[in-house]
Structure formats: structure tokens, C-alpha cells
Design a protein around this motif. Structure first.
Motif, PDB file in Angstrom:
ATOM      1  N   ARG A 138      35.713   6.131 -17.964  1.00  0.00           N
ATOM      2  CA  ARG A 138      36.719   6.652 -17.183  1.00  0.00           C
ATOM      3  C   ARG A 138      36.430   8.072 -16.745  1.00  0.00           C
ATOM      4  NH1 ARG A 138      41.970   7.671 -18.414  1.00  0.00           N
ATOM      5  NH2 ARG A 138      42.162   7.802 -16.143  1.00  0.00           N
ATOM      6  N   ALA A 139      35.646   8.672 -17.421  1.00  0.00           N
ATOM      7  CA  ALA A 139      35.242  10.257 -17.201  1.00  0.00           C
ATOM      8  C   ALA A 139      34.621  10.375 -15.811  1.00  0.00           C
ATOM      9  CB  ALA A 139      34.268  10.655 -18.247  1.00  0.00           C
ATOM     10  N   GLU A 140      33.722   9.381 -15.311  1.00  0.00           N
ATOM     11  CA  GLU A 140      33.228   9.610 -13.837  1.00  0.00           C
ATOM     12  C   GLU A 140      34.245   9.752 -12.971  1.00  0.00           C
ATOM     13  OE1 GLU A 140      29.605   7.520 -12.972  1.00  0.00           O
ATOM     14  OE2 GLU A 140      29.695   6.674 -15.029  1.00  0.00           O
ATOM     15  N   ALA A 141      35.214   9.063 -13.072  1.00  0.00           N
ATOM     16  CA  ALA A 141      36.377   9.100 -11.957  1.00  0.00           C
ATOM     17  C   ALA A 141      37.152  10.416 -12.248  1.00  0.00           C
ATOM     18  CB  ALA A 141      37.053   7.802 -12.261  1.00  0.00           C
ATOM     19  N   VAL A 142      37.416  10.633 -13.209  1.00  0.00           N
ATOM     20  CA  VAL A 142      38.263  11.944 -13.636  1.00  0.00           C
ATOM     21  C   VAL A 142      37.269  13.092 -13.080  1.00  0.00           C
ATOM     22  CG1 VAL A 142      39.319  13.543 -15.225  1.00  0.00           C
ATOM     23  CG2 VAL A 142      39.601  11.166 -15.177  1.00  0.00           C
ATOM     24  N   TRP A 143      36.021  12.859 -13.280  1.00  0.00           N
ATOM     25  CA  TRP A 143      35.217  14.106 -12.802  1.00  0.00           C
ATOM     26  C   TRP A 143      35.191  14.187 -11.332  1.00  0.00           C
ATOM     27  CZ3 TRP A 143      31.896  17.673 -15.318  1.00  0.00           C
ATOM     28  CH2 TRP A 143      30.795  18.419 -14.750  1.00  0.00           C
ATOM     29  N   ALA A 144      34.980  13.161 -10.629  1.00  0.00           N
ATOM     30  CA  ALA A 144      34.923  13.139  -9.248  1.00  0.00           C
ATOM     31  C   ALA A 144      36.434  13.734  -8.611  1.00  0.00           C
ATOM     32  CB  ALA A 144      35.044  11.640  -8.492  1.00  0.00           C
ATOM     33  N   ARG A 145      37.649  13.267  -9.261  1.00  0.00           N
ATOM     34  CA  ARG A 145      38.745  14.053  -8.689  1.00  0.00           C
ATOM     35  C   ARG A 145      38.655  15.468  -8.859  1.00  0.00           C
ATOM     36  NH1 ARG A 145      44.065  11.906 -10.970  1.00  0.00           N
ATOM     37  NH2 ARG A 145      44.692  12.935  -9.222  1.00  0.00           N
ATOM     38  N   LEU A 146      38.379  15.977  -9.864  1.00  0.00           N
ATOM     39  CA  LEU A 146      38.129  17.471 -10.198  1.00  0.00           C
ATOM     40  C   LEU A 146      37.184  18.068  -9.412  1.00  0.00           C
ATOM     41  CD1 LEU A 146      38.303  17.277 -14.201  1.00  0.00           C
ATOM     42  CD2 LEU A 146      40.312  18.333 -12.597  1.00  0.00           C
ATOM     43  N   ALA A 147      36.068  17.452  -9.246  1.00  0.00           N
ATOM     44  CA  ALA A 147      35.160  17.831  -8.318  1.00  0.00           C
ATOM     45  C   ALA A 147      35.626  18.071  -6.741  1.00  0.00           C
ATOM     46  CB  ALA A 147      34.038  17.414  -8.472  1.00  0.00           C
ATOM     47  N   ALA A 148      36.427  17.086  -6.334  1.00  0.00           N
ATOM     48  CA  ALA A 148      37.033  17.200  -5.173  1.00  0.00           C
ATOM     49  C   ALA A 148      38.251  18.209  -5.233  1.00  0.00           C
ATOM     50  CB  ALA A 148      37.439  15.879  -4.890  1.00  0.00           C
ATOM     51  N   ALA A 149      38.700  18.771  -5.956  1.00  0.00           N
ATOM     52  CA  ALA A 149      39.840  19.512  -5.940  1.00  0.00           C
ATOM     53  C   ALA A 149      39.450  21.123  -5.980  1.00  0.00           C
ATOM     54  CB  ALA A 149      40.868  19.329  -7.225  1.00  0.00           C
ATOM     55  N   SER A 150      38.728  21.565  -5.254  1.00  0.00           N
ATOM     56  CA  SER A 150      37.860  22.939  -5.269  1.00  0.00           C
ATOM     57  C   SER A 150      38.951  23.986  -5.240  1.00  0.00           C
ATOM     58  CB  SER A 150      37.278  23.018  -4.129  1.00  0.00           C
ATOM     59  OG  SER A 150      37.655  22.840  -2.875  1.00  0.00           O
ATOM     60  N   ALA A 151      40.270  23.891  -4.930  1.00  0.00           N
ATOM     61  CA  ALA A 151      41.249  24.797  -4.963  1.00  0.00           C
ATOM     62  C   ALA A 151      41.764  24.941  -6.388  1.00  0.00           C
ATOM     63  CB  ALA A 151      42.351  24.556  -3.962  1.00  0.00           C
ATOM     64  N   GLN A 152      41.701  23.906  -7.030  1.00  0.00           N
ATOM     65  CA  GLN A 152      42.197  24.081  -8.367  1.00  0.00           C
ATOM     66  C   GLN A 152      41.219  24.095  -9.657  1.00  0.00           C
ATOM     67  OE1 GLN A 152      43.216  21.367  -6.193  1.00  0.00           O
ATOM     68  NE2 GLN A 152      45.217  22.385  -5.832  1.00  0.00           N
ATOM     69  N   ALA A 153      40.151  23.420  -9.448  1.00  0.00           N
ATOM     70  CA  ALA A 153      39.078  23.457 -10.459  1.00  0.00           C
ATOM     71  C   ALA A 153      37.744  23.950  -9.992  1.00  0.00           C
ATOM     72  CB  ALA A 153      38.897  22.056 -11.013  1.00  0.00           C
ATOM     73  N   CYS A 154      37.000  24.714 -10.983  1.00  0.00           N
ATOM     74  CA  CYS A 154      35.534  25.239 -10.618  1.00  0.00           C
ATOM     75  C   CYS A 154      34.831  25.009 -11.706  1.00  0.00           C
ATOM     76  CB  CYS A 154      35.706  26.501 -10.005  1.00  0.00           C
ATOM     77  SG  CYS A 154      36.209  27.695 -11.113  1.00  0.00           S
ATOM     78  N   ASP A 155      33.494  25.404 -11.548  1.00  0.00           N
ATOM     79  CA  ASP A 155      32.556  25.417 -12.943  1.00  0.00           C
ATOM     80  C   ASP A 155      32.817  24.325 -13.799  1.00  0.00           C
ATOM     81  OD1 ASP A 155      31.694  27.795 -11.739  1.00  0.00           O
ATOM     82  OD2 ASP A 155      33.153  29.019 -12.684  1.00  0.00           O
ATOM     83  N   LEU A 156      32.966  22.975 -13.453  1.00  0.00           N
ATOM     84  CA  LEU A 156      33.214  22.004 -14.308  1.00  0.00           C
ATOM     85  C   LEU A 156      31.948  21.907 -15.389  1.00  0.00           C
ATOM     86  CD1 LEU A 156      34.290  19.214 -11.704  1.00  0.00           C
ATOM     87  CD2 LEU A 156      35.560  20.757 -13.150  1.00  0.00           C
ATOM     88  N   HIS A 157      32.370  21.648 -16.543  1.00  0.00           N
ATOM     89  CA  HIS A 157      31.448  21.179 -17.594  1.00  0.00           C
ATOM     90  C   HIS A 157      31.782  19.865 -18.160  1.00  0.00           C
ATOM     91  CE1 HIS A 157      29.891  25.047 -16.734  1.00  0.00           C
ATOM     92  NE2 HIS A 157      28.961  25.168 -17.685  1.00  0.00           N
ATOM     93  N   LEU A 158      30.963  19.376 -18.773  1.00  0.00           N
ATOM     94  CA  LEU A 158      31.353  18.283 -19.849  1.00  0.00           C
ATOM     95  C   LEU A 158      31.595  18.802 -21.124  1.00  0.00           C
ATOM     96  CD1 LEU A 158      29.522  14.913 -18.631  1.00  0.00           C
ATOM     97  CD2 LEU A 158      31.934  15.115 -18.495  1.00  0.00           C
ATOM     98  N   MET A 159      32.361  18.219 -21.928  1.00  0.00           N
ATOM     99  CA  MET A 159      32.142  18.483 -23.429  1.00  0.00           C
ATOM    100  C   MET A 159      32.540  17.568 -24.493  1.00  0.00           C
ATOM    101  SD  MET A 159      35.850  21.087 -23.824  1.00  0.00           S
ATOM    102  CE  MET A 159      35.257  21.204 -25.473  1.00  0.00           C
ATOM    103  N   SER A 160      32.579  17.398 -25.594  1.00  0.00           N
ATOM    104  CA  SER A 160      32.731  16.520 -26.407  1.00  0.00           C
ATOM    105  C   SER A 160      32.623  16.942 -27.968  1.00  0.00           C
ATOM    106  CB  SER A 160      31.809  15.250 -26.361  1.00  0.00           C
ATOM    107  OG  SER A 160      32.412  14.229 -26.995  1.00  0.00           O
ATOM    108  N   HIS A 161      32.924  16.086 -28.904  1.00  0.00           N
ATOM    109  CA  HIS A 161      32.762  16.645 -30.253  1.00  0.00           C
ATOM    110  C   HIS A 161      32.156  15.567 -31.211  1.00  0.00           C
ATOM    111  CE1 HIS A 161      33.621  19.534 -33.294  1.00  0.00           C
ATOM    112  NE2 HIS A 161      34.577  18.782 -33.966  1.00  0.00           N
ATOM    113  N   PHE A 162      31.157  15.971 -32.036  1.00  0.00           N
ATOM    114  CA  PHE A 162      30.521  15.185 -32.831  1.00  0.00           C
ATOM    115  C   PHE A 162      31.397  15.025 -33.847  1.00  0.00           C
ATOM    116  CE2 PHE A 162      26.846  17.090 -30.337  1.00  0.00           C
ATOM    117  CZ  PHE A 162      26.494  16.007 -29.691  1.00  0.00           C
ATOM    118  N   ALA A 163      31.219  13.693 -34.552  1.00  0.00           N
ATOM    119  CA  ALA A 163      31.918  13.198 -35.767  1.00  0.00           C
ATOM    120  C   ALA A 163      31.223  13.573 -36.728  1.00  0.00           C
ATOM    121  CB  ALA A 163      32.464  11.697 -35.660  1.00  0.00           C
ATOM    122  N   THR A 164      29.616  13.425 -36.797  1.00  0.00           N
ATOM    123  CA  THR A 164      29.008  13.303 -37.980  1.00  0.00           C
ATOM    124  C   THR A 164      27.571  14.117 -37.734  1.00  0.00           C
ATOM    125  OG1 THR A 164      27.929  11.218 -37.176  1.00  0.00           O
ATOM    126  CG2 THR A 164      29.628  10.681 -38.628  1.00  0.00           C
ATOM    127  N   ALA A 165      27.602  15.229 -37.296  1.00  0.00           N
ATOM    128  CA  ALA A 165      26.525  15.964 -36.915  1.00  0.00           C
ATOM    129  C   ALA A 165      26.123  16.776 -38.118  1.00  0.00           C
ATOM    130  CB  ALA A 165      26.809  17.195 -35.657  1.00  0.00           C
TER     131      ALA A 165
END
Length: 368
Positions: A138-165
């Protein structure tokens, strides 16, 4: 004379640990995680000590960010869990914060908002922790929506969290890493992934940003220490003193319930510090402490305001002698908070963040 229990905070050690994290990944930017009041060390003091070193800080809530801003901290601050209700967006904008988004309702609230300037957004992906974040499909579609909303969002990054690093068995870490690498490649997205254990042990997790937390405070998060984690310096020393000494015959009990009984004629030190200060009540007999720079063992159950230590083999120890519950003794001897945590069947995070407000923090080291 005041009660002798204090939490001494070595800000030079904090900066050393930050530089160690930054030096491991010179091509990444390294933010400093200051949530939970700087892991119990005092977020404002830690932020001031890292001002000019860290390009950004990270906290868990708007309240934590606001306290830093009120203290005059102007460095960018990331809300790692984003907003908790839509009405907080006005404060996010007013305080000039960056924010994570991990849920549909947060995305909808942001897209409905009309900021004067777009807000930097980090999209959280659930790569396998199964706590917060969008499923990778689902992340790709959400990313696309945020990328298109240049008035609301900028400097997009992906983040996550490791369970067993932190684990010695790397299979699940590699599984998460593969998911994230493929997603980032498809989106051509900058990443923020490496927490403390990944910063210390997994260079493949280094991204545009890394996000070390507990390692900054001198705790080794790895199941098996490596050459780098052994360079960490303790930032907090929980320091007290002997306030009384008891001389017991063999067989005499100590503390509530008489859990521990003297196996020989013994000298028992009573130390100012207990679970009312945040020292873990579950500490087992044998939990190490430093008395006059020498290792000794906790005996008997921890009380609210006191604990007891066997000093039979430290004849020079007496009323007023230094007791270090974790950290660095005046002699230079170090007792790791991680070792203490193992004896309490917990982790260093709970000990450090659990030191209560009645324990004075004393800061040393100042600014660079």
C-alpha cells in the motif's frame, strides 16, 4: 546534608557517542533521538549539548517537541509517531516540525489541512515489525498521494523499524531490509532506517538518515557486543553512598521477606536508593554495584528508598563511601547499565527512563 543519590550526566560522553554513530555512516545524516526525556537523561540538556552536531532530533509526541522549542531549541524535530489527532497539525506547523505518517487517517488529515508552507513528511512502512506503518503493497499509493500534494507535504522520506537488528541471527533483519530496499528503489525514495543496533552492526541499513537512540546514552543494544559498541561511553552514572552498616552473624536475613540470608559473618551496607527512585525492585541477589570502585553484590529485596549490599570483602567501605548503581565510579571503574538490566530481567531502556524526578540530575561537560 542532602540525600546522596544523584544521576550524574556526562555530556562529553553523549557527544562522543553521537560522533561515533555519525562516523560509522559519514554519507548519512544522523538525527539524535531524544524521546522519553532523552531516555531519562534530560532532553533539553541533551539537545543543547548536541546543538550544532546533530542536524535533527526525534521525539515521540508533540508535547516533547514543544518543550524543546520552549527551551529555545531551533534544530529540526521529527515526530516519530506523527500526530495523534488532526487538531495537532496547527501546532506541527507553528513549531516547524517534521512528521511521520503511519495511518490513513493521518494522511487524510494532512491532505485536508492548508499550511502556509508544506510540512516535511516521513512515510512509515511496516516492513515486518507489525506495529506502525503502511503495508509495503500500500505504501506506493500513499507515497504517490503525498508526492502530488505539494501544498501539504514536502521532503518525503521512507522510514521503518527493525524488529531484530540487535539479534545475532540476522535472517529476519535481512528479510525486512529486502522489502525496504525494493520499495525505495521503485519509488526512488530516501530512507531513514538505522536505529542503534543497525547503526552499530548493519551498514546496509544506512540511508539518507540514521536514527540512533539508546546508543547515544552509552548502552550497548546488541545481543553480542562488537568492536564499535565497546567504544560507547556511559552517559548516566547513578551514584549514591553508604548511609549505614550492619554487622550480621551467619544465617541472619536481610530485607523484606528475608530472601537473602548471610552465608557467613557479614558486613551489609545500606545504600540510599530504591524503587522509589527508579531502581528496579526486581533486581536479584547478586546484582552488581560498585562500592568505593570495587564490585560488590546487592543482597535482599530492594526497598522504596534503600537497598542493601554485601561489603564483607571490602573492609575499607564505610558510611559515606561512594556507591555506583550503574555508570562510572570516581576510580574510573565502569559498571554497565546493560549488565545491571540483565540481573533485573529487563533492558537498559527501562532502567534509564525509569529514574524518577526526585533523583537530581547533575550535568557535566557543558557545550563544545
Amino acid at each position: 546534608m542532602s540525600r546522596p543519590l544523584n544521576a550524574d550526566i556526562d555530556l562529553d560522553a553523549l557527544r562522543h557517542n553521537y560522533r561515533l554513530a555519525r562516523g560509522l555512516a559519514p554519507h548519512s545524516r544522523t538525527l539524535a533521538v531524544l524521546k522519553a526525556d532523552g531516555y531519562g537523561h534530560g532532553a533539553i540538556a541533551c539537545a543543547r549539548a548536541l546543538d550544532g552536531l546533530a542536524p535533527a532530533f526525534a521525539v515521540a509526541s508533540l508535547e516533547e517537541a514543544a518543550s524543546l522549542r520552549m527551551a529555545g531549541i531551533t534544530t529540526p524535530i521529527v515526530l516519530m509517531e506523527g500526530i495523534f489527532e488532526a487538531s495537532e497539525l496547527g501546532d506541527v506547523e507553528a513549531l516547524n516540525l517534521w512528521m511521520a505518517v503511519h495511518s490513513d487517517w493521518q494522511v487524510e488529515a494532512l491532505l485536508a489541512y492548508r499550511p502556509a508552507h508544506p510540512i516535511p513528511v516521513w512515510l512509515k512502512v511496516d516492513s515486518g515489525m507489525h506495529r506502525l506503518g503502511f503495508a509495503p503493497h500500500r505504501a506506493e499509493a500513499v507515497w504517490a498521494r503525498l508526492a502530488a500534494a505539494s501544498a501539504q507535504a514536502c521532503d518525503l522520506h521512507l522510514m521503518s523499524h527493525f524488529a531484530t537488528a540487535d539479534a545475532m541471527e540476522p535472517g529476519y533483519f535481512h528479510q525486512q531490509m529486502a522489502v525496504l530496499s525494493k520499495l525505495a528503489e521503485r519509488l526512488d525514495a530516501p530512507l531513514c532506517l538505522a536505529n542503534s543496533p543497525a547503526t552499530l552492526a548493519w551498514p546496509q541499513a544506512y540511508g539518507a538518515w540514521n536514527r540512533p537512540g539508546v546508543m547515544l546514552y552509552g548502552s550497548d543494544p546488541l545481543e553480542a557486543s562488537n568492536a564499535t559498541s565497546r567504544q560507547l561511553r556511559p552517559v548516566m552514572t547513578l551514584r549514591s553512598a553508604i548511609i549505614a552498616v550492619q554487622t550480621l552473624a551467619a544465617g541472619e536475613p536481610v530485607g523484606y521477606g528475608g530472601r537473602w540470608k548471610a552465608p557467613r559473618p557479614s558486613r551489609i551496607a545500606v545504600v540510599a536508593g530504591g524503587y522509589g527512585d527508579g531502581y528496579d525492585r526486581h533486581a536479584a541477589d547478586g546484582t552488581p554495584v560498585l562500592v568505593a570502585g570495587r564490585r560488590a553484590a546487592l543482597v535482599g529485596k530492594v526497598s522504596m528508598d534503600m537497598l542493601t549490599v554485601d561489603i564483607t570483602d571490602i573492609p575499607e567501605a564505610d558510611i559515606g563511601s561512594e556507591v555506583v548503581l550503574w555508570g562510572r565510579a570516581a576510580t574510573g571503574e565502569v559498571l554497565s547499565v546493560d549488565e545491571v538490566a540483565r540481573h533485573c530481567d529487563t533492558i537498559s531502556y527501562t532502567l534509564l527512563t525509569g529514574v524518577l524526578p526526585r533523583v537530581p540530575r547533575r550535568y557535566h561537560g557543558g557545550a563544545d
